[in-house]
Design a protein around this motif. Structure first.
Motif, mmCIF file in Angstrom:
data_model
loop_
_atom_site.group_PDB
_atom_site.id
_atom_site.type_symbol
_atom_site.label_atom_id
_atom_site.label_comp_id
_atom_site.label_asym_id
_atom_site.label_seq_id
_atom_site.Cartn_x
_atom_site.Cartn_y
_atom_site.Cartn_z
ATOM 1 N N LEU A 234 2.348 -9.584 -4.268
ATOM 2 C CA LEU A 234 0.926 -9.790 -4.538
ATOM 3 C C LEU A 234 0.555 -11.272 -4.430
ATOM 4 C CD1 LEU A 234 0.347 -7.360 -7.554
ATOM 5 C CD2 LEU A 234 -0.608 -7.151 -5.248
ATOM 6 N N VAL B 217 -4.826 -12.374 -13.479
ATOM 7 C CA VAL B 217 -5.325 -11.207 -12.747
ATOM 8 C C VAL B 217 -4.211 -10.604 -11.893
ATOM 9 C CG1 VAL B 217 -6.918 -10.444 -10.944
ATOM 10 C CG2 VAL B 217 -7.719 -12.011 -12.728
ATOM 11 N N LEU B 218 -3.473 -11.455 -11.172
ATOM 12 C CA LEU B 218 -2.368 -10.971 -10.346
ATOM 13 C C LEU B 218 -1.261 -10.365 -11.218
ATOM 14 C CD1 LEU B 218 -1.989 -13.840 -7.705
ATOM 15 C CD2 LEU B 218 -3.049 -11.610 -7.394
ATOM 16 N N SER C 240 -1.577 -8.982 -14.169
ATOM 17 C CA SER C 240 -2.038 -7.695 -14.699
ATOM 18 C C SER C 240 -1.963 -6.603 -13.635
ATOM 19 C CB SER C 240 -3.478 -7.822 -15.213
ATOM 20 O OG SER C 240 -3.552 -8.758 -16.263
ATOM 21 N N LYS C 241 -2.313 -6.954 -12.398
ATOM 22 C CA LYS C 241 -2.254 -5.986 -11.310
ATOM 23 C C LYS C 241 -0.801 -5.568 -11.051
ATOM 24 C CE LYS C 241 -4.985 -6.807 -7.894
ATOM 25 N NZ LYS C 241 -5.574 -7.338 -6.619
ATOM 26 N N ALA C 242 0.110 -6.538 -11.049
ATOM 27 C CA ALA C 242 1.526 -6.232 -10.833
ATOM 28 C C ALA C 242 2.081 -5.390 -11.974
ATOM 29 C CB ALA C 242 2.328 -7.525 -10.688
ATOM 30 N N THR C 243 1.672 -5.694 -13.197
ATOM 31 C CA THR C 243 2.124 -4.921 -14.357
ATOM 32 C C THR C 243 1.649 -3.484 -14.281
ATOM 33 O OG1 THR C 243 2.099 -6.925 -15.727
ATOM 34 C CG2 THR C 243 2.118 -4.815 -16.879
ATOM 35 N N ALA C 244 0.404 -3.287 -13.826
ATOM 36 C CA ALA C 244 -0.143 -1.938 -13.693
ATOM 37 C C ALA C 244 0.639 -1.134 -12.661
ATOM 38 C CB ALA C 244 -1.615 -2.006 -13.310
ATOM 39 N N VAL C 245 0.996 -1.761 -11.539
ATOM 40 C CA VAL C 245 1.784 -1.078 -10.501
ATOM 41 C C VAL C 245 3.169 -0.734 -11.035
ATOM 42 C CG1 VAL C 245 2.847 -1.313 -8.226
ATOM 43 C CG2 VAL C 245 0.533 -2.161 -8.617
ATOM 44 N N LYS D 272 2.884 2.209 -13.411
ATOM 45 C CA LYS D 272 2.567 3.450 -12.714
ATOM 46 C C LYS D 272 3.786 4.028 -12.000
ATOM 47 C CE LYS D 272 -0.310 5.246 -8.955
ATOM 48 N NZ LYS D 272 -1.339 4.907 -7.918
ATOM 49 N N ASP E 271 -1.967 -12.826 -1.609
ATOM 50 C CA ASP E 271 -3.106 -13.600 -2.075
ATOM 51 C C ASP E 271 -3.147 -14.976 -1.419
ATOM 52 O OD1 ASP E 271 -5.366 -13.701 -3.891
ATOM 53 O OD2 ASP E 271 -4.251 -15.255 -4.962
ATOM 54 N N LYS F 186 0.811 -1.212 0.000
ATOM 55 C CA LYS F 186 0.000 0.000 0.000
ATOM 56 C C LYS F 186 0.848 1.267 0.000
ATOM 57 C CE LYS F 186 -4.050 -2.033 2.283
ATOM 58 N NZ LYS F 186 -4.931 -1.992 3.477
#
Length: 309
Positions: free
Chosen positions: A224, A272-273, A275-280, A283, A228, A183
Motif C-alpha cells: 500500500l 490512513v494507510l 488502518s487500510k492495511a490493518t483492515a485487509v 479480513k 501510494d 486487488k
C-alpha cells in the motif's frame, strides 16, 4: 524553407539479440512557439562509447539535413558515456556546437528518485521484491498460472488481471503490477496454498515460502505504501514525456507532485494507510502488522552525545 533550431534526445538499449540500438528524437518549436517532437528512427551502434554515439548522431543529422549549427539542446540519461564532461556525447557535441546545452532527461531523473525512495524503506523494498518474485513464478510455472487464473476468474470474473514481474529498469511503470496483487490478494493466497500442496518438492517449497510471506500483514502495508508513493511519480513521469510538454508545464507538474508528497509525509496520512492495511489483514486473517524494533544506541554513544551538549 527556413532552418529550424532544434534539440536532440538519444536513448539506447539492447534488443532481444543483444545488439545495442539507439533511438533519436528531435524537438523544436513552430512559429507559434508550440513544441513539436519527432521520432527519427532507431540506429545500431558497434559500441556505446561517447565518441561512437556522437559520431552516429552527427551522421544522422547530416543524412536528414539537420545542420549542427542549429542544434541548441541535448537530452540524455546521466550515464558517463552520455553526460560525461570530457568524453561524453554531450561534451563531444558541444565542442562542435557550444550552444547545444545539455540537460539530464527529466523522466530518467524521476526514475532515479523513485528507485531511491523505494530503497529507503525496507518495508517497501521487500514488498516490491515479493511482487517481482511472484510475477516471475507466475510466468515460469504454467501450472501456477492455470491455478491462479481459475481462482481469480471465480472471484473477480472477467476483470481479473495477470500477475507480472516488475520492470527491472523502469521504476515508474511498476504500479500496475503492485495493484494487480493488492486487488487479488486473496486469490494469490489461495493459489499459492494450492500450489504448495500439489507440485514437485522444489516448486512446492517456493510456493510455500511465498505463501508464508504474503500471510504477513507487513507485506500488505508495504504494498500500500509503494502504490501510494509510485502512483504520483508515475503520473509525473507520464506528464514529463508528453510530446507537446513545455518547461513551464514540467515545473508545474513537479510542484504539484511535491505538494502531494509533503501531505503524504504526515502522521495523519500514514495512519490512513496503516488502518487500510490493518483492515485487509483482519479480513483475510493475516498475521498482525509488526512494528519494527527500534534499536537503542549503545551507552558510549549516548554518553558522548550528553557530553557534547
Amino acid at each position: 524553407m527556413p532552418v529550424v533550431q532544434f534539440a536532440i534526445i538519444i536513448d539506447g538499449t539492447q534488443d532481444i539479440s543483444g545488439v545495442e540500438q539507439e533511438s533519436i528524437c528531435v524537438r523544436s518549436v513552430d512559429a507559434d512557439l508550440q513544441p513539436k517532437e519527432e521520432f527519427l528512427g532507431i540506429y545500431q551502434v558497434s559500441s556505446t562509447t561517447g565518441q561512437n554515439i556522437a559520431k552516429m548522431a552527427c551522421d544522422v543529422m547530416t543524412r536528414l539535413q539537420l545542420p549542427l549549427s542549429q542544434l541548441r539542446g541535448q537530452t540524455y540519461d546521466g550515464a558517463a558515456n552520455m553526460a560525461g564532461r570530457l568524453q561524453g556525447v554531450q561534451a563531444i557535441l558541444r565542442k562542435e556546437q557550444p550552444l547545444a546545452v545539455y540537460c539530464h532527461c527529466g523522466p530518467h531523473c524521476v526514475n532515479l528518485i523513485t528507485q531511491a525512495a523505494c530503497g529507503a524503506s525496507p518495508l517497501v523494498r521487500d514488498a516490491m521484491g515479493l511482487v517481482h518474485e511472484l510475477g516471475g513464478f507466475f510466468n515460469q510455472s504454467g501450472k501456477f498460472k492455470l491455478i491462479f487464473q481459475n481462482i481469480a476468474k471465480s472471484e473477480h470474473g472477467p476483470t481479473f488481471t495477470s500477475l507480472k514481474p516488475l520492470c527491472p529498469t523502469r521504476w515508474t511503470v511498476r504500479t500496475p503490477a503492485i495493484r494487480s496483487v493488492l486487488k487479488q490478494y486473496e486469490s494469490v493466497l489461495m493459489a499459492l496454498d494450492e500450489m504448495a500442496s500439489c507440485s514437485s518438492p522444489e516448486t512446492s517449497a517456493k510456493a510455500n515460502g511465498l505463501h508464508g510471506t504474503f500471510l504477513k500483514g507487513n507485506t500488505v502495508l508495504g504494498l500500500l505504501m509503494a502504490e501510494d508513493l509510485m502512483g504520483d511519480l508515475e503520473c509525473l513521469n507520464t506528464s514529463l514525456q508528453l510530446r507537446k510538454q513545455t518547461v513551464s508545464g514540467m515545473l508545474e507538474a513537479v510542484d504539484h507532485v511535491k505538494t502531494s508528497m509533503q501531505v503524504k509525509r504526515t502522521e495523519e496520512h500514514f495512519d490512513v494507510l496503516f488502518s487500510k492495511a490493518t483492515a485487509v489483514a483482519t479480513k483475510l486473517d493475516l498475521q498482525p502488522i509488526q512494528i519494527p524494533h527500534v534499536r537503542k544506541p549503545t551507552k558510549r554513544y549516548t554518553e558522548l552525545f550528553h557530553d557534547l551538549k
